[in-house]
Design a protein around this motif. Structure first.
Motif, PDB file in Angstrom:
ATOM      1  N   ASP A  30       5.657 -17.733 -71.043  1.00 26.23           N
ATOM      2  CA  ASP A  30       6.210 -16.462 -71.914  1.00 26.23           C
ATOM      3  C   ASP A  30       5.249 -16.360 -73.137  1.00 26.23           C
ATOM      4  O   ASP A  30       4.783 -15.250 -73.247  1.00 26.23           O
ATOM      5  CB  ASP A  30       7.760 -16.782 -72.566  1.00 26.23           C
ATOM      6  N   ASP A  85      15.835   2.011 -69.232  1.00 26.49           N
ATOM      7  CA  ASP A  85      16.825   2.094 -68.186  1.00 26.49           C
ATOM      8  C   ASP A  85      17.940   2.613 -68.418  1.00 26.49           C
ATOM      9  O   ASP A  85      18.867   3.513 -67.527  1.00 26.49           O
ATOM     10  CB  ASP A  85      17.076   0.595 -68.187  1.00 26.49           C
ATOM     11  N   ARG A 269      17.508  -8.889 -67.303  1.00 27.89           N
ATOM     12  CA  ARG A 269      17.778  -9.277 -66.057  1.00 27.89           C
ATOM     13  C   ARG A 269      18.918 -10.437 -66.019  1.00 27.89           C
ATOM     14  O   ARG A 269      19.582 -10.729 -64.822  1.00 27.89           O
ATOM     15  CB  ARG A 269      16.262  -9.803 -65.510  1.00 27.89           C
ATOM     16  N   GLU A 270      19.006 -11.240 -66.707  1.00 29.35           N
ATOM     17  CA  GLU A 270      19.950 -12.252 -66.749  1.00 29.35           C
ATOM     18  C   GLU A 270      21.181 -12.469 -67.730  1.00 29.35           C
ATOM     19  O   GLU A 270      22.254 -12.582 -67.442  1.00 29.35           O
ATOM     20  CB  GLU A 270      19.438 -13.792 -66.876  1.00 29.35           C
ATOM     21  N   LEU A 311       6.179  -4.372 -67.371  1.00 28.12           N
ATOM     22  CA  LEU A 311       6.084  -5.959 -66.752  1.00 28.12           C
ATOM     23  C   LEU A 311       6.612  -5.730 -65.296  1.00 28.12           C
ATOM     24  O   LEU A 311       7.847  -5.016 -65.196  1.00 28.12           O
ATOM     25  CB  LEU A 311       6.907  -6.997 -67.593  1.00 28.12           C
ATOM     26  N   PRO A 312       6.399  -6.788 -64.546  1.00 24.37           N
ATOM     27  CA  PRO A 312       7.001  -6.979 -63.276  1.00 24.37           C
ATOM     28  C   PRO A 312       8.257  -7.264 -62.952  1.00 24.37           C
ATOM     29  O   PRO A 312       8.866  -6.680 -62.346  1.00 24.37           O
ATOM     30  CB  PRO A 312       5.961  -8.289 -62.694  1.00 24.37           C
ATOM     31  N   GLN A 313       8.937  -7.862 -64.215  1.00 19.44           N
ATOM     32  CA  GLN A 313      10.546  -8.288 -64.307  1.00 19.44           C
ATOM     33  C   GLN A 313      10.962  -7.728 -65.765  1.00 19.44           C
ATOM     34  O   GLN A 313      10.185  -7.822 -66.670  1.00 19.44           O
ATOM     35  CB  GLN A 313      10.726  -9.511 -63.956  1.00 19.44           C
ATOM     36  N   ARG A 314      12.027  -7.393 -65.879  1.00 23.32           N
ATOM     37  CA  ARG A 314      12.672  -7.217 -67.120  1.00 23.32           C
ATOM     38  C   ARG A 314      13.089  -8.579 -67.947  1.00 23.32           C
ATOM     39  O   ARG A 314      13.066  -9.501 -67.424  1.00 23.32           O
ATOM     40  CB  ARG A 314      13.906  -6.466 -66.827  1.00 23.32           C
ATOM     41  N   ARG A 316      14.706 -11.393 -70.345  1.00 24.56           N
ATOM     42  CA  ARG A 316      16.101 -12.228 -69.937  1.00 24.56           C
ATOM     43  C   ARG A 316      17.313 -11.510 -70.575  1.00 24.56           C
ATOM     44  O   ARG A 316      18.262 -11.293 -69.983  1.00 24.56           O
ATOM     45  CB  ARG A 316      16.086 -13.580 -70.489  1.00 24.56           C
ATOM     46  N   THR A 318      18.482  -7.963 -72.979  1.00 23.05           N
ATOM     47  CA  THR A 318      18.299  -6.551 -73.196  1.00 23.05           C
ATOM     48  C   THR A 318      17.516  -6.357 -74.439  1.00 23.05           C
ATOM     49  O   THR A 318      17.966  -6.805 -75.376  1.00 23.05           O
ATOM     50  CB  THR A 318      19.768  -5.461 -73.164  1.00 23.05           C
ATOM     51  N   GLU A 456      13.444 -12.647 -74.236  1.00 27.38           N
ATOM     52  CA  GLU A 456      12.786 -13.610 -73.252  1.00 27.38           C
ATOM     53  C   GLU A 456      13.278 -15.123 -73.439  1.00 27.38           C
ATOM     54  O   GLU A 456      13.611 -15.722 -72.467  1.00 27.38           O
ATOM     55  CB  GLU A 456      11.460 -13.479 -72.684  1.00 27.38           C
TER      56      GLU A 456
END
Length: 468
Positions: A30, A85, A269-270, A311-314, A316, A318, A456
């Motif tokens: 990270d 989003d 994402r989590e 980034l490739p993924q959001r 962890r 919001t 994150e």
């Protein structure tokens, strides 16, 4: 006096890297992503393009005005284009006011015009204006302590100078005259209030700003003088003769109406229900175009979110960008946001705000439980190359953020160099040319590091003590 928790040197950074790896509140992966985001921010001019768009396409946006409505529409459209989003608004209720003209002149003993502006929500003068002798006070406390017979029927003149400081710490003592002066003058039967502008410049611009108006039974006209004109009145009074000033002010209180907080999210994402809130305020005063206060903050946060969204993924959690409405008239948007979301405050991991112009960030403060200091220390590894030093653990995060901190929400504070901020604050001189593109890039670089790592990280930050 600041009480630094830690000052980083090159050797100390290396030492921290080892101890932080043992504690593992943030992963090395990270931290590496944060470094990449930082470096991308330093190469991007998009934040400057955003504040340029706001000042050119919207301009002044005082709460409850047509400019405010245009700003709300602009912000929603811009967030959608930047890849948020979710974009939405929440209505807030605001007091509205129309600024008319404000004229002032010395009529005796040395007739000449003065440069003034109405303070926010000032009352008008009677039709045709009013003329009265001025009586000088060193600060608002002196006015409050003065006998009413000294003030009744006269124009109270608060002549308090603001001290220049990198931290802007001179603002608090000086702004008391603006926030409390009209109330004190009205209670003592004054005809009006004149205030040395709350600013650090020597330009012939007057600084507007909000006053305390609630519950004042007989509000009086209240005007800010440019610094040179305050000096002029001071010099006239030193000659020992009564100084008479004429005021002609046309303002009008309007019916209350709606404004909006504009909110954009990069969905976690989590743990999408948990959020890191980063804020700025969308409204501005109507004298300039609000480039520094707070167009720069709006742009910094929008660009921060855009970089994280790419980034490739959001992350962890919001990342929630809140552009608060009606900050300038009393933190209205922030207060109503907290009231509307009291049951969800425990899901806000931390809060921070950009609302101090566009100067280079030089200090990183926090408001965290002591057992979470290691997280801030790790963030400093990535922030230090930007010329940022570690500050204290007393941050409120910013004006709007302070409303959240009062409820126990932790805060981060990225503090800009405000040496010249109050030269332009609340004046017609708050315009785009005062925004340095290079400094804006450095701001985004710092914000994207802090925002990404907070959203994150695996751990949460707990709660901080609240004021009773």
């Amino acid at each position: 006096m600041f009480r630094p928790l830690l000052t980083l040197t090159g050797g100390l950074i290396a030492t921290l890297a080892v101890t932080a790896a043992q504690a593992k509140p943030l992963s090395q992966e990270d931290l590496s992503v944060a470094e990449v985001l930082r470096d991308r921010a330093l190469e991007s001019s998009d934040a400057y393009s955003i504040v340029e768009s706001l000042t050119v396409e919207v301009g002044p946006r005082r709460a409850g005005t047509e400019g405010d409505r245009r700003a709300v529409a602009w912000a929603q459209e811009k967030m959608k284009k930047l890849g948020f989003d979710r974009v939405y608004t929440e209505q807030i209720d605001v007091q509205r006011w129309h600024r008319g003209h404000a004229h002032a002149e010395v009529v005796a003993p040395f007739p000449q015009p003065l440069v003034v502006t109405s303070l926010g929500y000032s009352a008008p003068t009677p039709e045709g204006g009013l003329s009265a002798e001025i009586v000088e006070f060193s600060d608002v406390e002196a006015l409050i302590k003065a006998p009413a017979k000294k003030v009744k029927g006269k124009i109270a003149f608060i002549n308090k100078r603001m001290e220049r400081a990198r931290t802007g710490e001179g603002y608090g003592p000086a702004v008391q005259g603006r926030s409390r002066g009209m109330r004190a003058a009205a209670e003592k039967g004054a005809a009006a209030l004149l205030l040395r502008s709350v600013g650090t410049d020597s330009d012939r611009f007057a600084h507007t700003g909000m006053m305390s108006i609630d519950g004042v039974e007989n509000p009086v006209p209240a005007l800010a003088l440019s610094a040179p004109d305050a000096n002029l009145l001071e010099a006239m009074l030193e000659r020992g003769k009564p100084v008479e000033v004429k005021l002609d002010v046309h303002n009008e209180r309007l019916a209350d109406g709606p404004s909006f907080n504009v909110i954009g999210e990069i969905t976690g994402r989590e743990k999408p229900e948990e959020a890191m809130i980063i804020g700025a305020h969308l409204d501005s005063w109507d004298e300039g175009t609000g480039a520094l206060d707070d167009g720069a903050g709006v742009a910094i946060l929008m660009e921060t979110a855009r970089l994280i969204a790419e980034l490739p993924q959001r992350p962890r959690r919001t990342l929630r960008v809140v552009l608060f409405g009606a900050e300038e008239i009393g933190l209205v948007g922030a207060k109503q946001y907290v009231d509307a979301h009291r049951g969800e405050l425990d899901n806000i991991i931390a809060v921070s705000e950009s609302d101090f112009g566009a100067g280079k960030i030089w200090r990183f403060d926090t408001r965290l439980p002591e057992n979470k200091f290691d997280i801030a220390d790790q963030m400093m590894q990535v922030l230090a190359p930007l010329g940022i030093e570690r500050g204290n653990n007393q941050s409120s995060g910013g004006p709007d953020s302070s409303v959240f901190v009062a409820q126990g929400v932790p805060a981060f504070g990225l503090y800009q160099d405000g040496t010249d901020y109050f030269d332009y604050h609340h004046t017609p001189n708050d315009t785009l040319d005062k925004v340095d593109p290079g400094n804006l890039k450095q701001n985004v670089a710092a914000w994207v590091v802090m925002s990404f790592l907070a959203a994150e990280m695996e751990e949460d930050l707990g709660r901080v003590p609240t004021e009773n």
